[in-house]
Scaffold this active site. Structure first.
Site, PDB file in Angstrom:
ATOM      1  N   LYS A   9       0.843  -1.206   0.000  1.00 50.20           N
ATOM      2  CA  LYS A   9       0.000   0.000   0.000  1.00 50.20           C
ATOM      3  C   LYS A   9       0.869   1.243   0.000  1.00 50.20           C
ATOM      4  O   LYS A   9       2.013   1.239   0.474  1.00 50.20           O
ATOM      5  CB  LYS A   9      -0.969   0.029   1.188  1.00 50.20           C
ATOM      6  CG  LYS A   9      -0.334   0.004   2.592  1.00 50.20           C
ATOM      7  CD  LYS A   9       0.093   1.345   3.152  1.00 50.20           C
ATOM      8  CE  LYS A   9       0.809   1.213   4.487  1.00 50.20           C
ATOM      9  NZ  LYS A   9       1.551   2.390   4.928  1.00 50.20           N
ATOM     10  N   GLY A  98       9.622  -0.481   5.130  1.00 51.75           N
ATOM     11  CA  GLY A  98       9.694   0.573   4.117  1.00 51.75           C
ATOM     12  C   GLY A  98       8.503   1.504   4.095  1.00 51.75           C
ATOM     13  O   GLY A  98       8.422   2.388   3.249  1.00 51.75           O
ATOM     14  N   ALA A 105       0.871  -7.163   4.852  1.00 47.34           N
ATOM     15  CA  ALA A 105       0.450  -7.849   3.623  1.00 47.34           C
ATOM     16  C   ALA A 105       0.649  -9.353   3.786  1.00 47.34           C
ATOM     17  O   ALA A 105      -0.240 -10.151   3.436  1.00 47.34           O
ATOM     18  CB  ALA A 105       1.258  -7.321   2.435  1.00 47.34           C
ATOM     19  N   ASP A 137      -2.929  -2.279   9.790  1.00 51.22           N
ATOM     20  CA  ASP A 137      -2.838  -2.227   8.320  1.00 51.22           C
ATOM     21  C   ASP A 137      -3.251  -3.551   7.652  1.00 51.22           C
ATOM     22  O   ASP A 137      -3.297  -3.629   6.428  1.00 51.22           O
ATOM     23  CB  ASP A 137      -1.393  -1.920   7.876  1.00 51.22           C
ATOM     24  CG  ASP A 137      -1.015  -0.463   8.098  1.00 51.22           C
ATOM     25  OD1 ASP A 137      -1.901   0.349   8.432  1.00 51.22           O
ATOM     26  OD2 ASP A 137       0.172  -0.128   7.916  1.00 51.22           O
TER      27      ASP A 137
HETATM   28  P1  ATP Z   1       3.968  -0.234   8.033  1.00 46.17           P
HETATM   29  O1  ATP Z   1       3.948   0.562   6.764  1.00 46.17           O
HETATM   30  O2  ATP Z   1       2.764  -1.113   8.263  1.00 46.17           O
HETATM   31  O3  ATP Z   1       4.361   0.520   9.245  1.00 46.17           O
HETATM   32  P2  ATP Z   1       6.476  -1.220   7.148  1.00 46.17           P
HETATM   33  O4  ATP Z   1       6.200  -1.494   5.703  1.00 46.17           O
HETATM   34  O5  ATP Z   1       7.198   0.027   7.484  1.00 46.17           O
HETATM   35  O6  ATP Z   1       5.129  -1.303   7.918  1.00 46.17           O
HETATM   36  P3  ATP Z   1       7.199  -3.954   7.515  1.00 46.17           P
HETATM   37  O7  ATP Z   1       7.889  -4.365   6.249  1.00 46.17           O
HETATM   38  O8  ATP Z   1       5.826  -4.438   7.713  1.00 46.17           O
HETATM   39  O9  ATP Z   1       7.289  -2.400   7.737  1.00 46.17           O
HETATM   40  O10 ATP Z   1       8.150  -4.466   8.687  1.00 46.17           O
HETATM   41  C1  ATP Z   1       8.263  -3.873   9.951  1.00 46.17           C
HETATM   42  C2  ATP Z   1       8.940  -4.897  10.878  1.00 46.17           C
HETATM   43  O11 ATP Z   1       8.041  -5.980  11.089  1.00 46.17           O
HETATM   44  C3  ATP Z   1      10.186  -5.538  10.284  1.00 46.17           C
HETATM   45  O12 ATP Z   1      11.334  -4.814  10.617  1.00 46.17           O
HETATM   46  C4  ATP Z   1      10.177  -6.937  10.866  1.00 46.17           C
HETATM   47  O13 ATP Z   1      10.949  -7.001  12.031  1.00 46.17           O
HETATM   48  C5  ATP Z   1       8.743  -7.205  11.255  1.00 46.17           C
HETATM   49  N1  ATP Z   1       8.039  -8.233  10.437  1.00 46.17           N
HETATM   50  C6  ATP Z   1       7.185  -9.144  10.900  1.00 46.17           C
HETATM   51  N2  ATP Z   1       6.681  -9.905   9.929  1.00 46.17           N
HETATM   52  C7  ATP Z   1       7.215  -9.473   8.785  1.00 46.17           C
HETATM   53  C8  ATP Z   1       7.057  -9.874   7.436  1.00 46.17           C
HETATM   54  N3  ATP Z   1       6.270 -10.887   7.064  1.00 46.17           N
HETATM   55  N4  ATP Z   1       7.723  -9.178   6.507  1.00 46.17           N
HETATM   56  C9  ATP Z   1       8.510  -8.150   6.868  1.00 46.17           C
HETATM   57  N5  ATP Z   1       8.717  -7.753   8.143  1.00 46.17           N
HETATM   58  C10 ATP Z   1       8.070  -8.398   9.105  1.00 46.17           C
END
Ligand code: ATP
Length: 309
Positions: A9, A98, A105, A137
């Site tokens: 997203k 990121g 997801a 999310d």
């Molecule tokens: P959001 O935008 O929802 O805040 P994000 O995209 O910034 O999330 P994610 O990639 O969801 O961040 O990852 C955040 C943290 O969640 C990672 O650093 C990791 O430790 C943990 N994590 C748990 N499950 C997963 C997964 N399936 N994929 C990636 N990270 C995961």
């Protein structure tokens, strides 16, 4: 074996209210699902085990903290399965930490994949409730399209959107912690003298101009309305993001913004050719690790291959 494809997203509007007594912020969060996504494949196994492939695979936890594993266990517990068995393989294209909700997801994808593998036929409203338990999310990753999230982001209302919008995502080296970015947002508000509590910050609401641009499929109007209240905080923690945002704008993007809590940067382009050009310019700029051209809105998590009946 069941494979589920799930979108990342971008928040086309992320309005952040004051800190609530429970520590969360009220949000006006317009989610937009893009074709850049992960695939989660569920196969029969002993207990709940995980593997992951992709450029960021090393940053993905393979223990019970992974949202995909938590989703499998939550679904099993909901149905009273004492000894759930599944191996989940995550084919990861969404940048980790990121700001594109990659973990969420995978949680949504695992709910659907395990539901199909275990033949549970859980109704969609129940899957959405389990998704909300996993994280704010996660429900949107099941729903996809475009939706307004209120509260912590988990109360979802699907929104009309016409046509296809073209996006570029510039992936940074390393992630940003979402809680750290919210804390920095509060700190910047305090520092500016505005204050960060509920009494100081008006409750955010969806921007009517943004909703109209989405409904009309108008990328120029959407570009003018894109807004992210976390952007200043993400740039404050990672000042180099200002260079990335500038490089995409100079390459002809209609608009640039930090995606969610960052550090991925999102660029809206007028069409697919412009998006390919902006992505190439960003890759050549040295201001990001890589850049992907993609499009949306796309549907939420979907089974793309399942066992033959
Ligand atoms: P959001 O935008 O929802 O805040 P994000 O995209 O910034 O999330 P994610 O990639 O969801 O961040 O990852 C955040 C943290 O969640 C990672 O650093 C990791 O430790 C943990 N994590 C748990 N499950 C997963 C997964 N399936 N994929 C990636 N990270 C995961």
């Amino acid at each position: 074996m069941v494979t589920v494809r799930v979108p990342a997203k971008v928040n086309v509007q992320l309005g952040v209210g004051g800190v609530r007594p429970d520590g969360y912020h009220d949000l006006a969060n317009v989610f937009f699902a893009v074709a850049l996504g992960d695939q989660v494949t569920a196969t029969p196994g002993e207990g709940v085990t995980l593997s992951c492939d992709g450029p960021d695979a090393d940053a993905v936890p393979l223990d019970d903290s992974n949202l995909a594993a938590r989703a499998a266990r939550l679904l099993a517990a909901h149905h009273g399965l004492a000894d759930p068995g599944v191996h989940l393989h995550i084919d990861k294209a969404i940048p980790v930490a990121g700001g594109m909700a990659g973990g969420s997801a995978d949680g949504a994808a695992a709910l659907l994949a395990c539901d199909a593998l275990w033949g549970l036929d859980t109704p969609q409203p129940v899957l959405l409730e389990l998704a909300a338990e996993l994280g704010s999310d996660v429900p949107f990753a099941l729903l996809g399209g475009v939706a307004l999230g209120r509260g912590r982001g988990e109360l979802l209302e699907p929104l009309p959107a016409a046509g296809t919008f073209h996006w570029v995502f510039a992936v940074a080296d390393g992630g940003l912690s979402t809680p750290a970015v919210f804390r920095e947002c509060d700190r910047l508000r305090e520092e500016s003298g505005l204050g960060s509590s509920l009494a100081d910050v008006p409750t955010p609401d969806a921007d009517p101009a943004l909703l109209a641009a989405l409904a009309e499929g108008d990328p120029v109007a959407l570009a003018a309305a894109l807004a992210n209240d976390l952007q200043a905080a993400a740039v404050s923690l990672r000042p180099a993001l200002a260079d990335t945002l500038r490089a995409g704008t100079e390459a002809g993007a209609l608009a640039a913004l930090v995606s969610g809590s960052g550090p991925t940067c999102a660029f809206l382009a007028k069409d697919a050719d412009a998006a390919a050009h902006v992505a190439a310019a960003l890759r050549a700029s040295g201001t990001c690790r890589t850049a992907h051209a993609t499009h949306g809105p796309v549907p939420g998590a979907r089974v793309v291959s399942a066992p033959r009946p």
